[in-house]
Design a protein around this motif. Structure first.
Motif, short mmCIF file in Angstrom:
data_model
loop_
_atom_site.label_atom_id
_atom_site.label_comp_id
_atom_site.label_asym_id
_atom_site.label_seq_id
_atom_site.Cartn_x
_atom_site.Cartn_y
_atom_site.Cartn_z
N THR A 117 0.88 -1.18 0.17
CA THR A 117 -0.05 0.00 -0.08
C THR A 117 0.66 1.25 0.15
O THR A 117 1.84 1.22 0.68
CB THR A 117 -0.83 -0.06 1.14
N GLN A 139 1.40 7.42 8.40
CA GLN A 139 1.74 6.00 8.41
C GLN A 139 1.66 5.30 9.82
O GLN A 139 1.16 4.25 10.34
CB GLN A 139 3.08 6.01 7.89
N TYR A 149 4.01 -0.95 3.78
CA TYR A 149 3.31 0.12 3.64
C TYR A 149 4.37 1.13 3.51
O TYR A 149 5.59 1.46 4.17
CB TYR A 149 2.92 0.53 5.12
#
Length: 467
Positions: free
Chosen positions: A397, A430, A422
Motif C-alpha cells: 500500500t 503511516q 506500507y
C-alpha cells in the motif's frame, strides 16, 4: 489595542522538529520556530506569536550568531524560493534528521514497537535529481526591497516558482539545481520567446494573459517531454511558439499543450494536444518500460524510485503462489515491477486515467498476471471483490500523504494478509494507520528512503507481519 508580543532577546536553537521546523527551550517551555533557514546552534532573537498549553510558536527577528553546522547554500535563490530549504544543512545531517523523524513518528506518535531499524538510504544525486518541474509565468514578479523602493519603471514579468503563500508572486529563476539539462535551457527559451513576442504573461489576480505555465519531464532513458499551458486559444500564436521551440530543441521527444482558462493551474480535467513526437515518454527499470503521459504520476526522483521499489519488493518476499494486492497503485509501477515474482497482482487506484496507464504498462511489457481497477478504495475493496480476485497473501500500500481511509484499514484487518508493506511519504499518517492494525500486526522492519535532498520530506517503507 493589539496585545504586545513577547520578545526573547537571545536564545540558542536546540534541535530540529517535524516538518522542517526547529525548536528551542525557554524557562522549561518548548518553542517551535516557524521561520525557515534556521539551524540547531543558531543564536537568535525570537518573537512569540502564539502560545499554546504545552508549547509556543515563534518567528526569528534576527540571527545573532550562526550555527557551527551551517554550510554555504549552493543556489542564489536560497531563502526566497520555496524549495530546497535545507541547503544550509550538511547532507549527512539532513539524513540523520529524516531517519530520526521517521522513528519518532512511529515510536512516539504511534507508540509502536519497531523491530529492525534499517539506516536511511540517501540519494546518490543531491542536485539535478528531479524528473519533473513546473514553472509559472506571471506579470507580477517578486521584487527585492531595493526594487520596491525604486521609482524606476521595471519589467515585472517572471517565469519561475511561486513565492510560498503568495500565489500571485513568482520568483524569476536564473538557474535551478533540481532538474538536469536541458531543463534550464528550455525554461530560458520560453522566457526569451515570451519577451520577444510581447504576448502578456499571466495575471494571477485578474486571470488573463497568454503564457501561463510550462512543465518539463525527463526520464532515465534520456527522453524529454514539454507541456505548455496557454490561457488563450489562439491557434496561430500557439503554433508559432511551439514550432520555434521544436526548431530550437529538435531532440525533445514529446511536445504538448493545454488551453487552460480556469482560475488554477490544474490540468487533470483538461485535454492535452500533442504537436510533436509521441504523447508520452518512457522510463526503464530492470528491462521494464513505463509510459509516462502528460497526466501520469511517476515518482519524481527516478533513481531513488528504483531503490524504493527494490526495498518494497525485498520486504514483500513474494513467493510464486502468492496473490499480491497493490493499493493506491497509480500507473501500476510497483505492481508491474513485482509481477514476475507473484502468481497474480491486483492494482487498485481511484484515478481512472492512471489505471489505463497501468494496463498499458502491463501490455507493453508482456505482463499477463496483473489486473487493475479504478474506484474509491473503500468502495472497491469489499468481500465481493475479494471473492472475485482472491484473498491476497501480501498487500503493498502506497497511499497519499493523508494515509489510508479508516474503512480500508478495517478491511485489511479482515483480510489479514501475512505481510503488508506500507510505503509512505508521511510517517505521521503511516504511524496512525499502523497503530490501528497493531493488535494483529507487528512492525518487523522499517527503512526510510530520501527522495528529496535539501528538503524535510522523506519516504518510509515499513514491513508489517501478522502476530
Amino acid at each position: 489595542m493589539a496585545r504586545k508580543r513577547k520578545i526573547i532577546d537571545r536564545i540558542e536553537v536546540q534541535d530540529f522538529a517535524a516538518e522542517g521546523k526547529c525548536i528551542a527551550k525557554h524557562e522549561g517551555e518548548v518553542i517551535f520556530i516557524l521561520t525557515p533557514n534556521i539551524a540547531p546552534g543558531d543564536v537568535v532573537k525570537l518573537q512569540i506569536n502564539r502560545k499554546r498549553k504545552s508549547f509556543s510558536e515563534a518567528i526569528v527577528l534576527e540571527r545573532l550568531e550562526p550555527s557551527p553546522m551551517r554550510i554555504e547554500p549552493f543556489c542564489s535563490h536560497f531563502g526566497v524560493c520555496g524549495g530546497c530549504k535545507w541547503q544550509h544543512i550538511p547532507y549527512e545531517t539532513q539524513l540523520k534528521q529524516k531517519e530520526k523523524q521517521v522513528i519518532d513518528q512511529l515510536e512516539r506518535l504511534g507508540r509502536l514497537e519497531v523491530g529492525e531499524k534499517r539506516p536511511i538510504l540517501g540519494s546518490a544525486n543531491t542536485q539535478y535529481y528531479r524528473n519533473k518541474l513546473e514553472f509559472t509565468f506571471s506579470n507580477s514578479r517578486w521584487l527585492t526591497a531595493d526594487e520596491i523602493r525604486s521609482e524606476e519603471e521595471m519589467n515585472k514579468n517572471a517565469l519561475g516558482f511561486h513565492i510560498p503563500k503568495r500565489f500571485e508572486k513568482v520568483l524569476p529563476i536564473a538557474h535551478c539545481y533540481l532538474q538536469a539539462d536541458p531543463s534550464n535551457a528550455i525554461r530560458l527559451f520560453f522566457q526569451s520567446y515570451a519577451d520577444k513576442s510581447a504576448e502578456p504573461y499571466y495575471d494571477h489576480v485578474k486571470h488573463e494573459g497568454f503564457f501561463r505555465n510550462i512543465m518539463i519531464r525527463t526520464a532515465s532513458t534520456g527522453e524529454i517531454m514539454v507541456v505548455v499551458q496557454f490561457a488563450e486559444n489562439d491557434k496561430k500564436k500557439i503554433e508559432d511558439c511551439l514550432s520555434a521551440f521544436v526548431q530550437a530543441f529538435p531532440k525533445v521527444h514529446s511536445v504538448n499543450y493545454f488551453i487552460n482558462q480556469k482560475r488554477n493551474d490544474s490540468y487533470q480535467d483538461l485535454e492535452p494536444v500533442c504537436v510533436h513526437g509521441k504523447p508520452y515518454i518512457e522510463e526503464e527499470m530492470e528491462g521494464l518500460r513505463f509510459r509516462i503521459g502528460v497526466k501520469s504520476f511517476y515518482q519524481t526522483n527516478s533513481d531513488q524510485a528504483y531503490e524504493l521499489y527494490k526495498i518494497t519488493r525485498e520486504m514483500a518476499d513474494i513467493q510464486p503462489e502468492d496473490i499480491v494486492y497493490d493499493l493506491y497503485t497509480g500507473t501500476g509501477t510497483i505492481a508491474n515491477f513485482v509481477a514476475k515474482r507473484a502468481k497474480k497482482v491486483v492494482g487498485v487506484e481511484y484515478v481512472e486515467a492512471a489505471i489505463e496507464d497501468a494496463k498499458v504498462n502491463s501490455e507493453i511489457n508482456g505482463i499477463d498476471n496483473t489486473s487493475f481497477y479504478a474506484g474509491n478504495m473503500k468502495d472497491v475493496l469489499n468481500e465481493a471483490f475479494l471473492e472475485k480476485e482472491g484473498r491476497p497473501d501480501i498487500v503493498i500500500t502506497d497511499p497519499p500523504r493523508a494515509g489510508m481511509d479508516k474503512e480500508v484499514v478495517e478491511m485489511l484487518l479482515k483480510i489479514r494478509a501475512k505481510r503488508i508493506v506500507y510505503v509512505s511519504c508521511n510517517a505521521a499518517t503511516q504511524a496512525r494507520d499502523i497503530k490501528l492494525m497493531s493488535d494483529y500486526y507487528r512492525v518487523s522492519s522499517v527503512r526510510p528512503v530520501d527522495m528529496f535532498p535539501h528538503t524535510h520530506h522523506v519516504e518510509n517503507v515499513a514491513l508489517l507481519e501478522l502476530n
